[in-house]
Design an enzyme around this catalytic site. Sequence first.
Site, mmCIF file in Angstrom:
data_model
loop_
_atom_site.group_PDB
_atom_site.id
_atom_site.type_symbol
_atom_site.label_atom_id
_atom_site.label_comp_id
_atom_site.label_asym_id
_atom_site.label_seq_id
_atom_site.Cartn_x
_atom_site.Cartn_y
_atom_site.Cartn_z
ATOM 1 N N GLU A 149 0.756 -1.155 -0.005
ATOM 2 C CA GLU A 149 -0.046 0.061 0.062
ATOM 3 C C GLU A 149 0.983 1.482 0.027
ATOM 4 O OE1 GLU A 149 -3.920 2.198 2.209
ATOM 5 O OE2 GLU A 149 -3.026 0.419 3.183
ATOM 6 N N ASP A 178 9.769 7.163 1.378
ATOM 7 C CA ASP A 178 9.072 7.425 -0.110
ATOM 8 C C ASP A 178 8.860 6.348 -0.812
ATOM 9 O OD1 ASP A 178 8.170 8.525 -2.526
ATOM 10 O OD2 ASP A 178 10.049 9.343 -2.980
ATOM 11 N N ASP A 229 -2.515 12.440 -3.759
ATOM 12 C CA ASP A 229 -2.866 13.490 -3.845
ATOM 13 C C ASP A 229 -3.409 14.167 -5.245
ATOM 14 O OD1 ASP A 229 -2.555 16.658 -4.311
ATOM 15 O OD2 ASP A 229 -2.013 16.594 -2.241
ATOM 16 N N LYS A 275 -4.608 21.741 -9.596
ATOM 17 C CA LYS A 275 -4.241 22.820 -10.659
ATOM 18 C C LYS A 275 -3.654 22.182 -11.780
ATOM 19 C CE LYS A 275 -3.724 26.460 -7.019
ATOM 20 N NZ LYS A 275 -2.781 27.640 -6.526
ATOM 21 N N ASP A 320 -11.225 10.556 -5.245
ATOM 22 C CA ASP A 320 -12.614 11.181 -5.297
ATOM 23 C C ASP A 320 -12.625 12.652 -5.903
ATOM 24 O OD1 ASP A 320 -10.637 12.505 -3.572
ATOM 25 O OD2 ASP A 320 -11.973 12.996 -2.016
ATOM 26 N N THR A 323 -14.034 5.799 4.240
ATOM 27 C CA THR A 323 -13.498 6.628 5.286
ATOM 28 C C THR A 323 -14.637 7.631 5.774
ATOM 29 O OG1 THR A 323 -12.865 8.146 3.589
ATOM 30 C CG2 THR A 323 -11.352 6.172 4.062
ATOM 31 N N LYS A 324 -14.183 8.379 6.800
ATOM 32 C CA LYS A 324 -15.125 9.425 7.404
ATOM 33 C C LYS A 324 -15.130 10.337 6.284
ATOM 34 C CE LYS A 324 -14.666 8.204 12.192
ATOM 35 N NZ LYS A 324 -13.856 8.968 13.580
ATOM 36 N N PHE A 325 -14.104 10.809 5.759
ATOM 37 C CA PHE A 325 -13.868 11.938 4.764
ATOM 38 C C PHE A 325 -14.901 11.551 3.523
ATOM 39 C CE2 PHE A 325 -12.105 13.472 0.955
ATOM 40 C CZ PHE A 325 -12.114 14.895 1.371
ATOM 41 N N GLU A 326 -14.827 10.283 3.257
ATOM 42 C CA GLU A 326 -15.373 9.654 1.781
ATOM 43 C C GLU A 326 -16.914 9.759 2.181
ATOM 44 O OE1 GLU A 326 -15.497 5.727 -1.097
ATOM 45 O OE2 GLU A 326 -14.050 5.955 0.718
#
Length: 244
Positions: A77, A129, A152, A156, A188, A223-226
């Site tokens: 992952e 990384d 991420d 832009k 997303d 996820t909570k954000f999702e």
Amino acid sequence: MTEGDEPTGVPANTPYPRAVRSFVTRAGRTTTGQARALADLGPRYVLAFDPNTPDLAAACTSKASAEGKPYTRVVLEIGFGMGAATAHIAALQPETLFIGCEVHEPGVGALLKTMGEQGVENIRIVQHDAVEVLAKMIAPASLDGIHIFFPDPWHKKRHHKRRLIQPPFVHELAARLKPGGYLHCATDWQPYAEQMLAVLGEDPLLANTAQDYAPKPEYRPLTKFELRGLKLGHGVWDLVFRKR
């Protein structure tokens, strides 16, 4: 041409640009609980970045087998954030060893804390990384799966070249998969989903498991954000490709 149709700006036959990293520098404070987990569990579950270990999957499974815990599959992952999804999936698949790459200490500490609280042991962490980990420590055809959830999107247009999912890196990912192994990406951000679909679809080593986007696999939790985004009408796109 829509934003999602933007080319990556990196020819497919060029080396993966070293300026691109698998992470974005984020601010964050390590909590007391996370620090304690790092101190208590880090020595057991956090692995050093070591280019002299060219086949990390084999090294991890061999050691685990010697300890009486044989694993039949290995999944990498990239960028697990705070590790909630990682711990959830690992608990569902105890026969699989998960190797997570995450550079941010609060996230590493949070995952270790969750592992300790839930008794999850089939996870190893490399706090480095993932681009370098893949290049130096992951052998060709050594992985059963790769997860990249919500990288991420670099919204832009001028920053699109910084996106992780680009042809050279995807080809390196595909090369590390065993035949039949899978690459599961989720985002997303629709323009990034469109780019992912195009880039993954163009790699000769990969075949899409769906006509375009895949249904969310049952193992990936919301996820909570999702969940918050879905309530607001935002979309989430999963892509699951297999090694030919």
